[in-house]
Design a protein around this motif. Structure first.
Motif, mmCIF file in Angstrom:
data_model
loop_
_atom_site.group_PDB
_atom_site.id
_atom_site.type_symbol
_atom_site.label_atom_id
_atom_site.label_comp_id
_atom_site.label_asym_id
_atom_site.label_seq_id
_atom_site.Cartn_x
_atom_site.Cartn_y
_atom_site.Cartn_z
ATOM 1 N N PRO A 49 5.932 -3.602 -8.834
ATOM 2 C CA PRO A 49 6.814 -2.638 -8.157
ATOM 3 C C PRO A 49 7.055 -1.418 -9.032
ATOM 4 O O PRO A 49 6.915 -1.463 -10.256
ATOM 5 C CB PRO A 49 8.101 -3.453 -7.940
ATOM 6 C CG PRO A 49 7.667 -4.883 -7.984
ATOM 7 C CD PRO A 49 6.521 -4.938 -8.935
ATOM 8 N N GLN A 50 7.445 -0.319 -8.395
ATOM 9 C CA GLN A 50 7.575 0.935 -9.109
ATOM 10 C C GLN A 50 8.647 0.892 -10.188
ATOM 11 O O GLN A 50 8.554 1.590 -11.191
ATOM 12 C CB GLN A 50 7.881 2.060 -8.121
ATOM 13 C CG GLN A 50 6.739 2.335 -7.141
ATOM 14 C CD GLN A 50 7.056 3.471 -6.201
ATOM 15 O OE1 GLN A 50 8.169 4.001 -6.207
ATOM 16 N NE2 GLN A 50 6.088 3.850 -5.398
ATOM 17 N N HIS A 51 9.679 0.083 -10.008
ATOM 18 C CA HIS A 51 10.768 0.053 -10.987
ATOM 19 C C HIS A 51 10.448 -0.806 -12.196
ATOM 20 O O HIS A 51 11.223 -0.838 -13.151
ATOM 21 C CB HIS A 51 12.049 -0.467 -10.321
ATOM 22 C CG HIS A 51 11.960 -1.898 -9.875
ATOM 23 N ND1 HIS A 51 11.379 -2.253 -8.673
ATOM 24 C CD2 HIS A 51 12.349 -3.052 -10.468
ATOM 25 C CE1 HIS A 51 11.440 -3.575 -8.537
ATOM 26 N NE2 HIS A 51 12.008 -4.078 -9.614
ATOM 27 N N GLN A 52 9.305 -1.550 -12.180
ATOM 28 C CA GLN A 52 8.935 -2.385 -13.306
ATOM 29 C C GLN A 52 7.933 -1.666 -14.208
ATOM 30 O O GLN A 52 7.032 -0.978 -13.713
ATOM 31 C CB GLN A 52 8.327 -3.708 -12.829
ATOM 32 C CG GLN A 52 9.337 -4.615 -12.147
ATOM 33 C CD GLN A 52 8.763 -5.997 -11.874
ATOM 34 O OE1 GLN A 52 7.683 -6.329 -12.326
ATOM 35 N NE2 GLN A 52 9.505 -6.804 -11.130
ATOM 36 N N VAL A 53 8.103 -1.850 -15.516
ATOM 37 C CA VAL A 53 7.226 -1.212 -16.500
ATOM 38 C C VAL A 53 6.090 -2.175 -16.845
ATOM 39 O O VAL A 53 6.320 -3.367 -17.061
ATOM 40 C CB VAL A 53 8.014 -0.838 -17.770
ATOM 41 C CG1 VAL A 53 7.101 -0.189 -18.807
ATOM 42 C CG2 VAL A 53 9.172 0.096 -17.415
ATOM 43 N N GLU A 54 4.872 -1.673 -16.892
ATOM 44 C CA GLU A 54 3.721 -2.493 -17.244
ATOM 45 C C GLU A 54 3.827 -2.934 -18.704
ATOM 46 O O GLU A 54 4.085 -2.122 -19.590
ATOM 47 C CB GLU A 54 2.439 -1.705 -17.019
ATOM 48 C CG GLU A 54 1.182 -2.538 -17.210
ATOM 49 C CD GLU A 54 -0.068 -1.759 -16.864
ATOM 50 O OE1 GLU A 54 -1.153 -2.358 -16.857
ATOM 51 O OE2 GLU A 54 0.052 -0.544 -16.620
ATOM 52 N N GLN A 55 3.623 -4.223 -18.959
ATOM 53 C CA GLN A 55 3.782 -4.780 -20.295
ATOM 54 C C GLN A 55 2.461 -5.335 -20.805
ATOM 55 O O GLN A 55 1.572 -5.699 -20.033
ATOM 56 C CB GLN A 55 4.836 -5.892 -20.288
ATOM 57 C CG GLN A 55 6.201 -5.438 -19.799
ATOM 58 C CD GLN A 55 7.227 -6.544 -19.879
ATOM 59 O OE1 GLN A 55 7.553 -7.023 -20.956
ATOM 60 N NE2 GLN A 55 7.742 -6.960 -18.731
ATOM 61 N N HIS A 56 2.343 -5.401 -22.133
ATOM 62 C CA HIS A 56 1.162 -5.928 -22.796
ATOM 63 C C HIS A 56 1.569 -7.000 -23.809
ATOM 64 O O HIS A 56 2.672 -6.970 -24.353
ATOM 65 C CB HIS A 56 0.386 -4.819 -23.512
ATOM 66 C CG HIS A 56 -0.226 -3.830 -22.588
ATOM 67 N ND1 HIS A 56 0.513 -2.829 -21.968
ATOM 68 C CD2 HIS A 56 -1.510 -3.671 -22.153
ATOM 69 C CE1 HIS A 56 -0.291 -2.104 -21.207
ATOM 70 N NE2 HIS A 56 -1.509 -2.587 -21.306
ATOM 71 N N LEU A 57 0.655 -7.932 -24.052
ATOM 72 C CA LEU A 57 0.894 -8.990 -25.025
ATOM 73 C C LEU A 57 0.568 -8.471 -26.424
ATOM 74 O O LEU A 57 -0.508 -7.921 -26.653
ATOM 75 C CB LEU A 57 0.031 -10.211 -24.696
ATOM 76 C CG LEU A 57 0.077 -11.361 -25.705
ATOM 77 C CD1 LEU A 57 1.451 -12.004 -25.688
ATOM 78 C CD2 LEU A 57 -0.996 -12.388 -25.390
ATOM 79 N N GLU A 58 1.476 -8.662 -27.354
ATOM 80 C CA GLU A 58 1.239 -8.260 -28.735
ATOM 81 C C GLU A 58 0.447 -9.338 -29.476
ATOM 82 O O GLU A 58 0.630 -10.534 -29.233
ATOM 83 C CB GLU A 58 2.572 -8.012 -29.448
ATOM 84 C CG GLU A 58 3.359 -6.832 -28.898
ATOM 85 C CD GLU A 58 4.628 -6.573 -29.700
ATOM 86 O OE1 GLU A 58 4.886 -7.346 -30.645
ATOM 87 O OE2 GLU A 58 5.342 -5.614 -29.367
ATOM 88 N N TRP A 59 -0.401 -8.881 -30.415
ATOM 89 C CA TRP A 59 -1.222 -9.831 -31.156
ATOM 90 C C TRP A 59 -0.370 -10.748 -32.013
ATOM 91 O O TRP A 59 -0.674 -11.942 -32.161
ATOM 92 C CB TRP A 59 -2.218 -9.074 -32.028
ATOM 93 C CG TRP A 59 -3.173 -9.991 -32.741
ATOM 94 C CD1 TRP A 59 -4.358 -10.476 -32.278
ATOM 95 C CD2 TRP A 59 -2.982 -10.570 -34.042
ATOM 96 N NE1 TRP A 59 -4.928 -11.313 -33.201
ATOM 97 C CE2 TRP A 59 -4.105 -11.395 -34.300
ATOM 98 C CE3 TRP A 59 -1.988 -10.481 -35.008
ATOM 99 C CZ2 TRP A 59 -4.259 -12.099 -35.484
ATOM 100 C CZ3 TRP A 59 -2.129 -11.193 -36.189
ATOM 101 C CH2 TRP A 59 -3.258 -11.993 -36.422
ATOM 102 N N LEU A 60 0.702 -10.229 -32.596
ATOM 103 C CA LEU A 60 1.559 -11.053 -33.446
ATOM 104 C C LEU A 60 2.207 -12.188 -32.653
ATOM 105 O O LEU A 60 2.442 -13.278 -33.190
ATOM 106 C CB LEU A 60 2.639 -10.183 -34.097
ATOM 107 C CG LEU A 60 2.156 -9.248 -35.213
ATOM 108 C CD1 LEU A 60 3.308 -8.391 -35.711
ATOM 109 C CD2 LEU A 60 1.539 -10.041 -36.356
ATOM 110 N N TYR A 61 2.495 -11.942 -31.380
ATOM 111 C CA TYR A 61 3.041 -13.023 -30.548
ATOM 112 C C TYR A 61 1.995 -14.123 -30.376
ATOM 113 O O TYR A 61 2.311 -15.319 -30.467
ATOM 114 C CB TYR A 61 3.471 -12.481 -29.196
ATOM 115 C CG TYR A 61 4.032 -13.543 -28.272
ATOM 116 C CD1 TYR A 61 5.389 -13.855 -28.287
ATOM 117 C CD2 TYR A 61 3.202 -14.237 -27.390
ATOM 118 C CE1 TYR A 61 5.904 -14.837 -27.460
ATOM 119 C CE2 TYR A 61 3.712 -15.222 -26.561
ATOM 120 C CZ TYR A 61 5.065 -15.522 -26.594
ATOM 121 O OH TYR A 61 5.568 -16.504 -25.777
ATOM 122 N N ALA A 62 0.741 -13.730 -30.137
ATOM 123 C CA ALA A 62 -0.324 -14.720 -29.984
ATOM 124 C C ALA A 62 -0.499 -15.530 -31.266
ATOM 125 O O ALA A 62 -0.689 -16.754 -31.218
ATOM 126 C CB ALA A 62 -1.629 -14.028 -29.600
#
Length: 548
Positions: A49-62
């Motif tokens: 939806p337009q109000h949500q920001v696209e997120q990415h997985l960080e390598w440190l989390y992995a």
């Protein structure tokens, strides 16, 4: 179990350092990088939806997920195993089973914790499918079962194949296959490419100067088998291709492959070796391992209504069980070749893997070129390219398992290029299908934008035409009053139409005409316009609104 902690303190310290540096850090970095790439590339949710920001997985989390999952593994494989080493190193069948089960449980638990770490992220989806292959690796750590053989039948391998194709039959919905029959030209070409053209490249594989030569034999066998079972169909559907045609390729290709694959393997391998391949016996074994389970699974689906109605709900667990069987086959083959594989030069092994990747690209290029020259529609061409280029690892592994090792060499080494081909075809074709899907979705967005603009133009044109009709009606006596001033008729009509469109209730006639007339008159400063406007009845305008 050949694992040792060493005969002195220094060797023990080296073992502990290798567990920390190699297993925890280096291997952890590799696994974390692979999961980080797969999650960001294939598992992130789209169309947010337009109000949500696209997120990415960080390598440190992995990497943090790996470290949390590795700690129980370290305790079980380096502490518990050390305490139980007197029993585990005992040369007996029971100790071998316990050792394998220990590794199975530990590896499965490690990857299950990995799965929990990624499934906790709300912006990722289908995490169970991405981690399923690694999860199955733990459960398949039973290499001793590869040696179980009764009257020439590999019991476990045959069981694995039967489970795979039984699940395929249970989940097979043939209702859409009739739709694919309309593309009969694409069907003929796809099957010819899969079962005739691709096996011809097996002769080229036989000419490759591999050391050991078993790598070339494995590539040749992989070229002779039919297409994959489920991954290809999923990729074609995801790429907005002809999914019904892809399913037809899977069903027909694997059934016909029972006959064509043994014959093709016999001809290809016989061109450069003296290996005797009993194609008749191999055909019988493939029929029992493939055709019979498919028929039983399909009959179960059609005859038992609860299974037919609920099989879609359990698609993911069935998919995981299917992957478990494939991984067990792979693990058994690699385990049987372990002692020989470690003696091979690393460069030769990497070269065999590279050749498997190149072979898949050759299949892709051949199908892309021929399908383009034959001018197939885009959706059919996608199905031909993917299904004609992919190969079925379980079928290749079963064929190899029934070879005479004395004639062709180590069977496990033959399986290695097949495994590389199978794994890399998933990544390569997923990348291609993702590009196709992105292109299709961009075109769909452009088309939707064009349709919206066209609709607005039509609405504007309709409103202008309606204003003209009302103006003509006013000027020709549709009003009971006098004559409007110059330009007054047009302004009256435009104001009236604007008010009518702005008020849905007025358009539908549920409000008095006076309300609409007064709303339109508010925007007028000409007394003649107001007088003329009050003489226009809403009943005269409503038919024009309906026709527009």
């Amino acid at each position: 179990m050949d694992f040792e902690y060493g005969d002195n303190l220094w060797h023990s310290l080296l073992t502990i350092l290798s567990a920390v540096i190699v297993d925890c850090l280096l291997l952890g970095i590799a696994i974390s990088t692979a999961c980080w790439f797969i999650a960001n590339r294939f598992l992130r949710k789209k169309n947010l939806p337009q109000h949500q920001v696209e997120q990415h997985l960080e390598w440190l989390y992995a990497f943090d997920v790996h470290c949390n999952s590795y700690f129980p593994l370290f305790l079980l494989l380096y502490v518990l195993q050390f305490l139980g080493s007197p029993f585990l190193l005992w040369k007996s069948f029971v100790s071998g089973v316990v050792s394998c089960v220990l590794y199975a449980v530990v590896l499965a638990y490690y990857h299950y914790l990995n799965f929990l770490g990624y499934s906790a992220l709300p912006f990722l989806e289908r995490t169970e499918l991405a981690i399923s292959f690694m999860n199955n690796l733990g459960y398949s750590a039973l290499p001793f079962l590869e040696w179980t053989e009764v009257n020439g039948w590999k019991v476990v391998t045959t069981t694995n194949m039967a489970v795979i194709f039984f699940i395929f039959g249970v989940t097979l919905d043939t209702s859409e296959l009739l739709l694919a029959l309309k593309a009969w030209k694409a069907i003929i070409f796809g099957l010819v490419s899969m079962l005739v053209i691709c096996p011809l490249f097996g002769f080229i594989c036989m000419l490759l100067p591999f050391k050991p030569y078993e790598f070339a034999l494995g590539l040749a066998v992989m070229a002779c088998v039919p297409t994959s079972l489920s991954s290809g169909v999923t990729l074609v559907i995801g790429a907005y291709g002809n999914g019904a045609l892809a399913l037809l390729f899977t069903v027909t290709g694997n059934i016909l492959g029972i006959i064509t694959s043994p014959l093709a393997v016999k001809v290809v391998l016989g061109s450069r070796t003296d290996a005797h391949v009993d194609s008749g016996d191999l055909l019988v074994k493939l029929g029992v391992s493939i055709l019979m389970p498919v028929l039983v699974g399909k009959a179960t689906r059609e005859l038992i209504k609860p299974i037919r109605d609920n099989v879609a709900k359990y698609k993911v667990p069935l998919y995981l069980i299917n992957n478990l069987q494939i991984t067990m086959i792979v693990w058994q083959k690699l385990s049987s070749a372990r002692s020989v594989l470690v003696e091979q030069d690393l460069g030769d092994v990497l070269l065999a893997g590279l050749a498997a990747i190149v072979l898949h690209f050759v299949f892709l290029f051949t199908n892309i070129l021929l399908s383009w020259l034959l001018r197939f529609p885009e959706k059919e061409r996608k199905a031909i390219i993917v299904m004609g280029s992919q190969k079925n690892l379980p079928t290749a592994a079963v064929i190899i398992s029934y070879f005479d090792a004395a004639a062709v060499g180590n069977l496990g080494l033959m399986t290695i290029p097949c495994i590389v081909f199978y794994i890399m075809q998933l990544f390569i074709d997923a990348f291609i299908a993702s590009g196709w899907a992105g292109k299709y979705e961009r075109l769909a967005l452009v088309q939707a934008s064009y349709d919206e603009q066209l609709k607005q133009l039509e609405e504007n044109a309709s409103s202008t035409d309606l204003a003209g009709k009302v103006a003509a009606k006013v000027s020709t006596g549709g009003a009971a009053g006098g004559t409007a001033s110059e330009g007054g008729v047009e302004r009256i009509a435009a104001g009236y139409v604007q008010a009518a469109f702005a008020s849905e209730a007025a358009v539908n006639g549920s409000r008095p005409a006076r309300t609409a007339r007064l709303s339109a008159a508010r925007g007028s400063t000409d007394s003649d316009d107001m007088g003329q406007l009050q003489n226009v009845e809403l009943c005269d305008v409503n038919p024009l609104l309906e026709r527009s």
